[in-house]
Design a protein around this motif. Sequence first.
Motif: not given
Length: 266
Positions: A22-27, A255-266
């Motif tokens: 969420w810290d990555l998405v919230e801004p 959205l599918g790629m956002i989920r995947l990349m969030l998993g790698r970053l956080a």
Amino acid sequence: MSPTHKVVARTRYPSDLTDAQWDLVEPFVRGNPVGPQPVVHERREVVNAILYISRTGAPWRYLPHDMPDWQSVYHYFRLWTKDGTLKLLHDVLRGKVRQQEGRSAQPTAGILDSQSVKTALEAESRGYDAGKKIKGRKRHLLVDVLGLVLVAWITTADVQDRDAAAAVLPMAAEQFPTLQKVWADGAYEGPRVADIAQQTGIEVEIVKRTDTTPGFVVQARRWVVERTFGWLSRERRLSRDYERKEESSETFIYLGMIRLMLGRLA
């Protein structure tokens, strides 16, 4: 505890964002604090609801009752699709993942391919892919060498790959001035693609099978984009094209790629 990490008064779903994610998405999705309108739904819960739809494939009206009402969630989905919020989030995360992997944020090479999928009856556009015998839409993806999406373009399934390249390559050249080379399969071979490649300054190399072995054979470079289609298949909303509008179909890819990349970053 800060509002950013406010505890949700419900049982957590597996698709929910973690605090670090969420810290990555919230801004990108924070509400405007100016104005008399009170915040009815926390933005984090709205994003969680959108990701729930993407992961489970549920219709909007079937959102669980412990999430924001589906009308509000769909409103934000459409708003963030039209104003480019979700696309911007996707692109920023892609740059972060590339840098995390020791690469430049901007790509120099990519792989191009397409996937035909059936559509729901509500779809405003559809066509027939005679080769795959599928009536629906076609997803044209240009990915980088890590398999991260650079360009996603949705058409009816009857659009030939070489014709789609005439739209995808100029978009790629405009968005990624550093892009120099693209690998593709034999469906993109021909003078039309060669002309577009020359106009955009992007070299297109056709990767063909070099053996006579029947069945599936991993092809150099091309397997990268096939893996991306495999990643996206984990999102049940992408198991077929359920969207009325092509732009919504494109957003669910992001959205599918956002989920995947969030998993790698956080």
